[in-house]
Design a protein around this motif. Structure first.
Motif, PDB file in Angstrom:
ATOM      1  N   UNK A  93       0.842  -1.190   0.000  1.00 56.34           N
ATOM      2  CA  UNK A  93       0.000   0.000   0.000  1.00 56.34           C
ATOM      3  C   UNK A  93       0.882   1.247   0.000  1.00 56.34           C
ATOM      4  N   UNK A  94       0.393   2.389  -0.494  1.00 59.20           N
ATOM      5  CA  UNK A  94       1.230   3.591  -0.541  1.00 59.20           C
ATOM      6  C   UNK A  94       1.886   3.952   0.792  1.00 59.20           C
ATOM      7  N   UNK A  95       1.160   3.863   1.897  1.00 59.09           N
ATOM      8  CA  UNK A  95       1.750   4.196   3.199  1.00 59.09           C
ATOM      9  C   UNK A  95       2.853   3.207   3.571  1.00 59.09           C
ATOM     10  N   UNK A  96       2.639   1.901   3.283  1.00 53.61           N
ATOM     11  CA  UNK A  96       3.674   0.905   3.568  1.00 53.61           C
ATOM     12  C   UNK A  96       4.888   1.117   2.670  1.00 53.61           C
ATOM     13  N   UNK A  97       4.651   1.485   1.402  1.00 53.70           N
ATOM     14  CA  UNK A  97       5.797   1.739   0.530  1.00 53.70           C
ATOM     15  C   UNK A  97       6.589   2.945   1.012  1.00 53.70           C
ATOM     16  N   UNK A  98       5.897   3.989   1.465  1.00 50.30           N
ATOM     17  CA  UNK A  98       6.605   5.158   1.996  1.00 50.30           C
ATOM     18  C   UNK A  98       7.459   4.763   3.194  1.00 50.30           C
ATOM     19  N   UNK A  99       6.915   3.898   4.087  1.00 51.26           N
ATOM     20  CA  UNK A  99       7.690   3.420   5.236  1.00 51.26           C
ATOM     21  C   UNK A  99       8.879   2.587   4.777  1.00 51.26           C
TER      22      UNK A  99
END
Length: 465
Positions: free
Chosen positions: A29-35
């Protein structure tokens, strides 16, 4: 031939890294990829902070120029790495008391140690001229780490499981590297404290420049995340992760093949006409191939983005990508080509100051771009690119500390090859595939002319001699 294979290993690593980022961006997910993106940057920063000074010392002093010096240098490097690995793990454990999540602290420290150890091992093989083993391990590391990371993301598509897969890949690669080089790097020697002091003085300053080089994109990522939020910044973060890597790898490949000979020639012969030509050839190759890399990225940027970038990240990716390419070109030359005279002459303060200028101007430029623009992907990245361009102009002053004979013709062809797809992007709004065709054909023609010019002016005379 062995050097060509080693160069091919770098290109293979670049292709695997490109594919891995695309796959991870699709799985998370975008938030997980950012992390994930921030974790990789932070762990790389930790590896550079703890171990890069040892690798720089290895690049400058190993294997040495006298009989028996190789074993002494290797002993000092091994002890230095072991001590720094312990310090890294202790520091990660202590960070738990400052509200850093336990799993993040320990996973980050382990990844940093394993990355630092594998980088040092590969550097030692390269400077021993063991290019066959180096090439096999370079390619194996890219493959094994990609498989481990993907396996973790596919088992459970979240941040933690992805990082556990990466760590498992490092463990598997380390076992393979130990097996493959079990008969090398084994000669015993005593520990020489004087060598450690020499390594630390030079390596710490050179590594400080590398730390600043990592702080620059980390700061830019922090600015993007703060301005746009984790989800909103994911597309621009993907552009940074994806498009900087080809430049880093092409420069690393050229340095792996050419830089050891430049160092040996400088230390052995001094500033001779032959050295000036060798240095100019090195600069010309770095500049020309960096521009060719940018040309290839620009030519394929739009179609690749539409085909492989997920819809949720595509707009942010495309908004920032052209400026990421520009700042990547500038930083590749500023951090890798411009300080070469300072490294050869051991002018340590100048190495540090140039990296500091690059770091400050990149992030100040991004902030100013957001302030005068609208704090969106394009404005922030454009400001960062302008800051990197100013830093590159300052770096030219350092470049002139040593005389060199530069080969201009292939670089001019490469610059025209970059201009073709850049100018063709103006037509994307009207006809994507026509513009892509113009950019690809025009860029390819002039880049091939540049490569032919390198062959005629550099490689053919070397083959005859």
């Amino acid at each position: 031939m062995a050097k060509i294979v080693a160069l091919a290993a770098y290109f293979y690593q670049a292709a695997v890294a490109f594919g891995l980022l695309i796959a991870i961006a699709h799985l998370l997910a975008p938030a997980d990829y950012a992390a994930y993106s921030l974790f990789i940057t932070i762990s790389q920063f930790a590896a550079i902070f703890c171990f890069e000074w040892i690798r720089h010392a290895c690049s400058r002093f190993y294997p040495g120029s006298t009989p028996g010096s190789e074993a002494l240098e290797r002993k000092a490097l091994t002890v230095e790495f072991a001590v720094c690995a312990v310090i890294c793990l202790v520091a990660a454990s202590a960070s738990i008391f400052f509200s850093v999540p336990r799993e993040i602290a320990m996973l980050g420290a382990l990844v940093a140690v394993l990355q630092g150890g594998s980088d040092l091992h590969l550097t030692m093989l390269r400077f021993r001229q063991e290019f066959r083993a180096f090439s096999r391990l370079q390619g194996s590391r890219a493959t094994i780490l990609a498989v481990g990371t993907l396996a973790g993301a596919m088992v459970t598509p979240n941040f933690t499981c992805t990082i556990i897969g990466l760590l498992a890949g490092y463990v598997a690669y380390g076992s393979w590297a130990i097996f493959l080089t079990r008969d090398s790097l084994r000669e015993a020697a005593r520990l020489e404290p004087a060598l450690i002091r020499k390594h630390f003085v030079y390596g710490s300053v050179a590594a400080s420049a590398s730390v600043l080089g990592m702080l620059a994109p980390l700061g830019l990522k922090s600015i993007l995340t703060a301005a746009l939020g984790a989800g909103g910044a994911a597309g621009a973060l993907l552009a940074l992760d994806l498009l900087q890597r080809p430049f880093v790898l092409i420069v690393s490949a050229l340095q792996a093949i050419q830089y050891p000979d430049v160092v040996a020639s400088h230390d052995r012969d001094g500033i001779t006409p032959a050295f000036r030509k060798q240095l100019g050839d090195y600069y010309s190759l770095l500049t020309g191939l960096t521009l060719m890399t940018a040309a290839g990225i620009f030519a394929l940027l739009q179609p690749v983005a539409h085909l492989v970038i997920s819809v949720g990240l595509r707009d942010g990716f495309l908004a920032g990508a052209p400026f990421v390419v520009g700042l990547s070109v500038c930083r590749a030359l500023t951090l890798n080509m411009s300080p070469t005279p300072a490294h050869l002459q051991r002018r340590l303060l100048m190495i540090f100051l140039l990296a500091l200028v690059d770091c400050v101007l990149l992030n100040v430029g991004a902030l100013l771009g957001g302030y005068f623009g609208s704090f969106d992907d394009a404005a922030l990245m454009f400001g960062g690119m302008i800051g990197a361009l100013v830093a590159m102009a300052i770096g030219v002053k350092v470049l002139t500390l040593l005389p060199f004979s530069f080969i201009w013709r292939p670089v001019i062809f490469s610059a025209i090859g970059l201009a073709a797809p850049v100018l063709a992007t103006a037509g994307f709004e009207y006809s994507l595939w026509i513009s892509v065709t113009i950019g690809v054909v025009g860029g390819a023609v002039f880049c091939v002319l540049g490569l032919h010019s390198y062959f005629v002016t550099m490689f053919r005379p070397q083959a005859r001699s």
